[in-house]
Design a protein around this motif. Structure first.
Motif, PDB file in Angstrom:
ATOM      1  N   LYS A 245     -71.183  21.350   3.101  1.00  0.00           N
ATOM      2  CA  LYS A 245     -72.407  21.812   3.773  1.00  0.00           C
ATOM      3  C   LYS A 245     -73.514  20.763   3.623  1.00  0.00           C
ATOM      4  CE  LYS A 245     -74.680  25.373   5.689  1.00  0.00           C
ATOM      5  NZ  LYS A 245     -76.003  25.025   5.466  1.00  0.00           N
ATOM      6  N   GLY A 246     -73.566  20.124   2.453  1.00  0.00           N
ATOM      7  CA  GLY A 246     -74.569  19.082   2.220  1.00  0.00           C
ATOM      8  C   GLY A 246     -74.386  17.916   3.181  1.00  0.00           C
ATOM      9  N   ASN A 247     -73.131  17.540   3.406  1.00  0.00           N
ATOM     10  CA  ASN A 247     -72.858  16.453   4.357  1.00  0.00           C
ATOM     11  C   ASN A 247     -73.240  16.863   5.780  1.00  0.00           C
ATOM     12  OD1 ASN A 247     -71.561  13.997   3.116  1.00  0.00           O
ATOM     13  ND2 ASN A 247     -70.390  15.615   2.138  1.00  0.00           N
ATOM     14  N   TYR A 248     -72.974  18.126   6.095  1.00  0.00           N
ATOM     15  CA  TYR A 248     -73.345  18.622   7.423  1.00  0.00           C
ATOM     16  C   TYR A 248     -74.874  18.600   7.568  1.00  0.00           C
ATOM     17  CZ  TYR A 248     -74.105  21.829  11.274  1.00  0.00           C
ATOM     18  OH  TYR A 248     -74.556  22.386  12.448  1.00  0.00           O
ATOM     19  N   ASP A 249     -75.566  19.069   6.538  1.00  0.00           N
ATOM     20  CA  ASP A 249     -77.040  19.086   6.577  1.00  0.00           C
ATOM     21  C   ASP A 249     -77.598  17.666   6.698  1.00  0.00           C
ATOM     22  OD1 ASP A 249     -77.047  21.788   6.432  1.00  0.00           O
ATOM     23  OD2 ASP A 249     -77.511  21.904   4.295  1.00  0.00           O
ATOM     24  N   LEU A 250     -76.914  16.728   6.063  1.00  0.00           N
ATOM     25  CA  LEU A 250     -77.357  15.327   6.156  1.00  0.00           C
ATOM     26  C   LEU A 250     -77.241  14.835   7.599  1.00  0.00           C
ATOM     27  CD1 LEU A 250     -78.087  12.780   4.332  1.00  0.00           C
ATOM     28  CD2 LEU A 250     -75.698  12.187   4.571  1.00  0.00           C
ATOM     29  N   LEU A 251     -76.123  15.203   8.226  1.00  0.00           N
ATOM     30  CA  LEU A 251     -75.917  14.788   9.620  1.00  0.00           C
ATOM     31  C   LEU A 251     -76.955  15.411  10.546  1.00  0.00           C
ATOM     32  CD1 LEU A 251     -72.035  14.969  10.073  1.00  0.00           C
ATOM     33  CD2 LEU A 251     -73.471  12.951  10.258  1.00  0.00           C
ATOM     34  N   THR A 252     -77.321  16.659  10.231  1.00  0.00           N
ATOM     35  CA  THR A 252     -78.280  17.357  11.110  1.00  0.00           C
ATOM     36  C   THR A 252     -79.720  17.065  10.694  1.00  0.00           C
ATOM     37  OG1 THR A 252     -78.032  19.307   9.730  1.00  0.00           O
ATOM     38  CG2 THR A 252     -76.696  19.224  11.740  1.00  0.00           C
ATOM     39  N   GLY A 253     -79.906  16.237   9.682  1.00  0.00           N
ATOM     40  CA  GLY A 253     -81.251  15.760   9.333  1.00  0.00           C
ATOM     41  C   GLY A 253     -82.048  16.668   8.423  1.00  0.00           C
ATOM     42  N   LYS A 254     -81.373  17.574   7.707  1.00  0.00           N
ATOM     43  CA  LYS A 254     -82.107  18.455   6.785  1.00  0.00           C
ATOM     44  C   LYS A 254     -82.614  17.638   5.586  1.00  0.00           C
ATOM     45  CE  LYS A 254     -81.711  22.558   3.964  1.00  0.00           C
ATOM     46  NZ  LYS A 254     -80.840  23.577   3.383  1.00  0.00           N
ATOM     47  N   LYS A 255     -83.879  17.835   5.213  1.00  0.00           N
ATOM     48  CA  LYS A 255     -84.471  17.020   4.146  1.00  0.00           C
ATOM     49  C   LYS A 255     -84.932  17.838   2.942  1.00  0.00           C
ATOM     50  CE  LYS A 255     -84.499  12.756   5.725  1.00  0.00           C
ATOM     51  NZ  LYS A 255     -83.834  11.700   4.983  1.00  0.00           N
ATOM     52  N   SER A 256     -84.888  19.181   3.067  1.00  0.00           N
ATOM     53  CA  SER A 256     -85.547  19.985   2.021  1.00  0.00           C
ATOM     54  C   SER A 256     -84.807  19.919   0.683  1.00  0.00           C
ATOM     55  CB  SER A 256     -85.652  21.435   2.463  1.00  0.00           C
ATOM     56  OG  SER A 256     -84.484  22.120   2.111  1.00  0.00           O
ATOM     57  N   TRP A 257     -85.542  20.229  -0.378  1.00  0.00           N
ATOM     58  CA  TRP A 257     -84.977  20.249  -1.727  1.00  0.00           C
ATOM     59  C   TRP A 257     -84.206  21.543  -1.968  1.00  0.00           C
ATOM     60  CZ3 TRP A 257     -85.570  18.370  -6.972  1.00  0.00           C
ATOM     61  CH2 TRP A 257     -85.802  16.989  -6.999  1.00  0.00           C
ATOM     62  N   GLY A 258     -84.662  22.629  -1.310  1.00  0.00           N
ATOM     63  CA  GLY A 258     -84.074  23.940  -1.588  1.00  0.00           C
ATOM     64  C   GLY A 258     -84.769  24.513  -2.803  1.00  0.00           C
ATOM     65  N   GLU A 259     -85.284  25.731  -2.645  1.00  0.00           N
ATOM     66  CA  GLU A 259     -86.044  26.357  -3.738  1.00  0.00           C
ATOM     67  C   GLU A 259     -85.155  26.553  -4.960  1.00  0.00           C
ATOM     68  OE1 GLU A 259     -89.970  28.085  -4.443  1.00  0.00           O
ATOM     69  OE2 GLU A 259     -89.156  26.997  -2.735  1.00  0.00           O
ATOM     70  N   MET A 260     -85.618  26.099  -6.130  1.00  0.00           N
ATOM     71  CA  MET A 260     -84.833  26.270  -7.357  1.00  0.00           C
ATOM     72  C   MET A 260     -85.511  27.308  -8.245  1.00  0.00           C
ATOM     73  SD  MET A 260     -82.112  24.345  -7.621  1.00  0.00           S
ATOM     74  CE  MET A 260     -81.900  24.182  -9.369  1.00  0.00           C
ATOM     75  N   THR A 261     -85.046  28.532  -8.175  1.00  0.00           N
ATOM     76  CA  THR A 261     -85.638  29.564  -9.025  1.00  0.00           C
ATOM     77  C   THR A 261     -84.987  29.495 -10.388  1.00  0.00           C
ATOM     78  OG1 THR A 261     -85.539  30.863  -7.023  1.00  0.00           O
ATOM     79  CG2 THR A 261     -86.296  31.991  -9.000  1.00  0.00           C
ATOM     80  N   ARG A 262     -85.812  29.525 -11.417  1.00  0.00           N
ATOM     81  CA  ARG A 262     -85.256  29.483 -12.768  1.00  0.00           C
ATOM     82  C   ARG A 262     -85.457  30.822 -13.464  1.00  0.00           C
ATOM     83  NH1 ARG A 262     -83.751  24.234 -14.088  1.00  0.00           N
ATOM     84  NH2 ARG A 262     -84.750  22.664 -12.826  1.00  0.00           N
ATOM     85  N   ALA A 263     -84.475  31.192 -14.266  1.00  0.00           N
ATOM     86  CA  ALA A 263     -84.579  32.492 -14.947  1.00  0.00           C
ATOM     87  C   ALA A 263     -85.422  32.379 -16.207  1.00  0.00           C
ATOM     88  CB  ALA A 263     -83.184  32.969 -15.307  1.00  0.00           C
ATOM     89  N   GLY A 264     -85.619  31.196 -16.717  1.00  0.00           N
ATOM     90  CA  GLY A 264     -86.380  30.985 -17.962  1.00  0.00           C
ATOM     91  C   GLY A 264     -85.468  31.026 -19.155  1.00  0.00           C
ATOM     92  N   PHE A 265     -85.916  30.350 -20.230  1.00  0.00           N
ATOM     93  CA  PHE A 265     -85.088  30.273 -21.432  1.00  0.00           C
ATOM     94  C   PHE A 265     -85.175  31.565 -22.234  1.00  0.00           C
ATOM     95  CE2 PHE A 265     -86.294  25.669 -20.985  1.00  0.00           C
ATOM     96  CZ  PHE A 265     -85.049  25.282 -20.537  1.00  0.00           C
ATOM     97  N   THR A 266     -84.191  31.756 -23.098  1.00  0.00           N
ATOM     98  CA  THR A 266     -84.219  32.877 -24.022  1.00  0.00           C
ATOM     99  C   THR A 266     -85.241  32.565 -25.107  1.00  0.00           C
ATOM    100  OG1 THR A 266     -81.856  33.027 -23.644  1.00  0.00           O
ATOM    101  CG2 THR A 266     -82.741  34.308 -25.484  1.00  0.00           C
ATOM    102  N   GLN A 267     -86.213  33.432 -25.279  1.00  0.00           N
ATOM    103  CA  GLN A 267     -87.230  33.195 -26.300  1.00  0.00           C
ATOM    104  C   GLN A 267     -86.849  33.935 -27.572  1.00  0.00           C
ATOM    105  OE1 GLN A 267     -89.881  31.164 -25.903  1.00  0.00           O
ATOM    106  NE2 GLN A 267     -89.252  30.705 -23.814  1.00  0.00           N
TER     107      GLN A 267
END
Lengths: 479, 364
Positions: A454-476
């Protein structure tokens, strides 16, 4: 209806691809074995050398170089105050911490101003690298936080924020990190050493990145190491063992390393600036920068070295849902492909030494193209199976071969971890990892292959976004 | 009729399947082997750890009674030799403990430990390591002999100062520094290999930790052809405030190597060598930006208000880094310099207004 001649054509084509895939599989397996052997040798040498090292020597010496630690922050209000506190408490005698607020939409900056008693100062960044405008630079009124500099700028992405940090930095060595990573307290001491102990100038150093999911973090410090409870991050522990302990260690041994992880790496500032800093137009800015730096020095005929140390230096939270994992791997694929395409001139070009003749061709064949070959191979097999041209006995024997090899490599990676730093002390941890290795090829691997396709396909179609990276946070740690 | 792709090559088909099968069995076998190694190494580490703890407890108990009880040396050494030096692993642990304890002791206790080390045969065991083929073992031997203060082997150790392995070289250099207290840096005369930054750090650290070292005049090595030795000596001159070396350092401002010129400027600044100012200003124009920046750091630190016109001249350059450094230099040049920068800051029309503000805030 398939005519006899058509059937024969399909058969011949299938045999051709069958053999091609076999050769490819043997090639990729041989590369793994070779890298593992080189890595084992490099690790042994490193440990022997390090048995004489007392890092307190650097800590106490006026001769040790000063370092600027640069951490871009975007919408990090949940953890920023703790993370900065841990960065300020690292064991090193001369360093500054530069937090670059990349136009956060939340109250990241306000929290920093309040927690660290910051005031705006008149400071004109040294614009050696062009960036988005800087809105303000802040320093702490309280001398206890004198190492801290906070830069507020318009949003321009991670690469732009790092470039601003480089412009503001005062020292000859810069360490670029993800602000949500947890660093080992002696990580700077260990990363600085390769810059001081080589005859050939070192332009960058990286260390092992570890997975912090399920580990216990207290005040921005790692207090308990545990194997991730969830399957997805647990597989990534194995992946990181393979990539860092077996792969990068070996590449550094032959000075063919192309990537210092964006999560934590140290660079010679002058070389970074001369190369033009991080590239805004790629999502693989960490790999692209290093390749560009090395390319520049090869073209100037200046020898240089990129070092790698096997010590665990930095702990990061790995994706723990399929969706986020997909986005991350999609981005990694695009970043790799973009870098390889940008620097395609170097591939198989003897002017670029080991990089041009070995590292880059191997990245093209075994990193970029591997998932594509795997995907299209499977697709081709499915077509053959539907048309009744499949040899199922051969298929299962080949599947068994690939599966047993994959397990062997993973278990070998666990052995590397055991014989190097053994971060997972309890036998239960090790057994969990072995069990995960058994499941990985069927449960996890197809997802990463699909993400890469899919990444290669997105590269061909010119997608540039990072994609939202949601983090769950560390165990405190609970009090 | 249904076909399969390998029907065209029936012999190859069975051969390939057999090949896959055998290889898979091989991989499974290797995997099980690696898994067994993991389990075995965990068990072995546990056993070794327990054994080490036991030996450490015993040796610590013995050393305490050896150092503080009225037992005669002869008896104690006999017991020690029999109990702790016969087995290789045990000897290794004992040596580690002995060396570590000796590092923290001085006077009579340290002498007693050294006597134990020499009389029990451990010293000759360390000396034997100097003839080993692996650099690691040689370095260990050197480390033990140096930390136990056995001076008689310093000539043997000197043979390793130009060894191809940097760690071994470093251990040999530090050892000589510890053992030859009257001429600790004499090895610099014979050094042909570069003195890496890491090795310089080790030497500086060992020098600062040693109480009985006679610090030489480092000026004597400023003429060496190996650049790294000259740089090291410049750093040591600065660290030990050897002002008498000023003339030698000033002559290095004409050195063909840029690194040495840069380090010489830093040293002149650290030594506050006022007479260097005219030379620094004279060389400014022909230098690289990095060296020019060092000059702009050094001149305000060691000069006086007479350098203000020079800084003003640099403010007119086009290089922004030099302009900022010159403005900072002006801020450090007393009230007159500060007023000049302040005037620029207060002039909204001035092209360098923001730069002046930056320079003033840096000082604050």
């Amino acid at each position: 209806m398939i005519t006899e001649s058509m059937g024969q054509f399909i058969s011949y084509t299938a045999v051709f691809f069958n053999h091609l895939i076999l050769v490819y599989a043997i090639g990729i397996s041989a590369s793994y074995v070779l890298l593992a052997a080189m890595s084992a040798r490099a690790m042994k040498q490193y440990k022997a050398r390090n048995s004489f090292v007392d890092y307190r020597t650097i800590l106490a010496s006026k001769f040790s170089p000063s370092v600027s630690l640069i951490a871009p922050a975007y919408n990090e209000s949940m953890t920023i105050v703790d993370n900065v506190r841990s960065l300020l408490a690292l064991h090193y005698n001369s360093y500054e911490v530069i937090i670059v607020n990349d136009g956060s939409k939340d109250n990241t900056l306000a929290l920093l101003i309040e927690a660290y008693e910051l005031e705006k100062i008149d400071l004109l960044p040294d614009n050696q690298i062009k960036t988005k405008p800087v809105r303000g630079i802040y320093k702490a009124k309280n001398p206890a936080y004198h190492k801290l500099v906070v830069v507020d700028k318009e949003n321009g992405g991670k690469a732009d924020a790092l470039n601003v940090g480089i412009n503001v930095s005062e020292n000859k060595l810069i360490a670029c990190i993800d602000v949500d990573c947890v660093l080992e307290s002696d990580s700077l001491l260990k990363l600085v050493k390769p810059f001081m102990e080589e005859k050939t100038p070192v332009i960058a150093t990286g260390g092992v990145i570890r997975i912090a999911n399920s580990c216990v973090i207290e005040d921005g410090r790692l207090v308990k190491v545990d194997v991730p409870e969830k399957f997805i991050p647990r597989v990534q522990v194995l992946e990181y063992f393979r990539a860092f302990l077996m792969g990068r260690m070996a590449w550094a041994h032959v000075n063919g390393l192309l990537l210092i992880s964006g999560a934590f790496g140290m660079f010679d500032k002058a070389t970074v600036v001369k190369a033009g800093g991080y590239n805004h137009n790629t999502v693989g800015e960490d790999m692209e920068l290093l390749v560009r730096m090395r390319r520049m020095l090869y073209e100037e005929k200046k020898p240089c070295k990129v070092a790698f140390i096997p010590d665990p230096l930095c702990w990061t939270e790995a994706p723990q849902t399929w969706d986020i994992l997909n986005k991350q791997r999609n981005r990694w694929t695009r970043g790799t492909a973009e870098t390889l395409l940008l620097h395609r001139k170097m591939i198989l070009n003897k002017r670029y030494g080991i990089l041009g003749l070995v590292s880059l061709p191997m990245w093209v064949l075994f990193e970029w193209l591997a998932p594509l070959i795997e995907f299209f191979g499977l697709l081709f097999f499915c077509i053959l199976a539907i048309l009744g041209y499949a040899n199922w006995l051969y298929f299962f024997s080949f599947l068994g071969l690939v599966y047993s090899f994959a397990i062997m490599v993973s278990v070998f990676a666990i052995l590397f971890e055991e014989r190097s730093y053994q971060q997972y002390k309890r036998p239960k941890h090790m057994l969990k990892l072995v069990f995960t290795a058994l499941l990985e090829p069927f449960v996890y691997h197809p997802v990463t292959v699909w993400a890469a396709v899919k990444g290669n396909y997105d590269l061909l179609t010119g997608k540039k976004s990072w994609g939202e990276m949601t983090r769950a946070g560390f165990t405190q740690k609970k009090n | 009729m249904e076909q399969n792709i390998l029907d065209l090559f029936p012999a190859a088909s069975t051969d390939l399947i057999r090949f896959n099968l055998y290889l898979s069995i091989g991989f499974v076998g290797v995997t099980l082997g690696i898994f067994s190694i993991i389990l075995f190494s965990r068990w072995r580490d546990g056993v070794r750890y327990a054994r080490r703890r036991k030996v450490e407890q015993d040796i610590q108990g013995f050393l305490t009674s050896y150092l503080f009880d009225d037992q005669t040396d002869k008896e104690a050494i006999l017991v020690f030799t029999e109990q702790f030096t016969q087995k290789r692993v045990q000897r290794h642990i004992v040596l580690e403990n002995l060396v570590s304890l000796h590092k923290n002791l001085i006077g009579e206790s340290a002498d007693k430990l050294r006597n134990l080390y020499c009389q029990s045969g451990l010293e000759s065991y360390s000396r034997q390591k100097l003839y080993a083929s692996s650099w690691h073992e040689i370095a260990q031997g050197i480390n033990e002999l140096a930390n136990m203060g056995v001076r008689k082997y310093s000539e043997l150790i000197r043979a390793f100062i130009n060894h191809p392995h940097p760690t071994l070289r470093s251990e040999a250099q530090v050892a000589l520094l510890k053992l030859e207290t009257n001429a600790p840096f004499s090895f610099l005369d014979d050094l042909r290999e570069p003195l890496l930054d890491w090795q310089q750090l080790q030497l500086a650290r060992a020098t600062s930790k040693s109480k009985f070292l006679s610090i030489p005049n480092f000026e004597r090595w400023l003429g060496k052809s190996e650049e790294s030795i000259v740089i090291f000596c410049l750093r040591m001159i600065a660290s030990y405030g050897q002002h008498s070396a000023a003339d030698g350092i000033l002559s290095l401002l004409q050195h063909p190597a840029a690194k040495i010129r840069e380090e010489a400027i830093i040293t002149l600044r650290q030594l506050n060598t006022h007479e260097a100012v005219p030379s620094l200003i004279n060389m400014f124009t022909n230098e690289s930006t990095d060296i020019q920046l060092e000059i702009l750091k050094a001149v305000p630190a060691i000069g006086d208000q007479q350098s203000i016109p020079f800084f003003e001249q640099v403010l007119g350059f086009e290089n922004r880094r030099l302009q900022l450094a010159a403005a900072r230099a002006l801020c450090q040049s007393g009230q007159e310099g500060q007023n000049k920068v302040l005037a620029i800051k207060n002039d909204p029309e001035h092209a360098l207004q923001q730069l002046a503000a930056t320079a003033l805030s840096y000082k604050a």
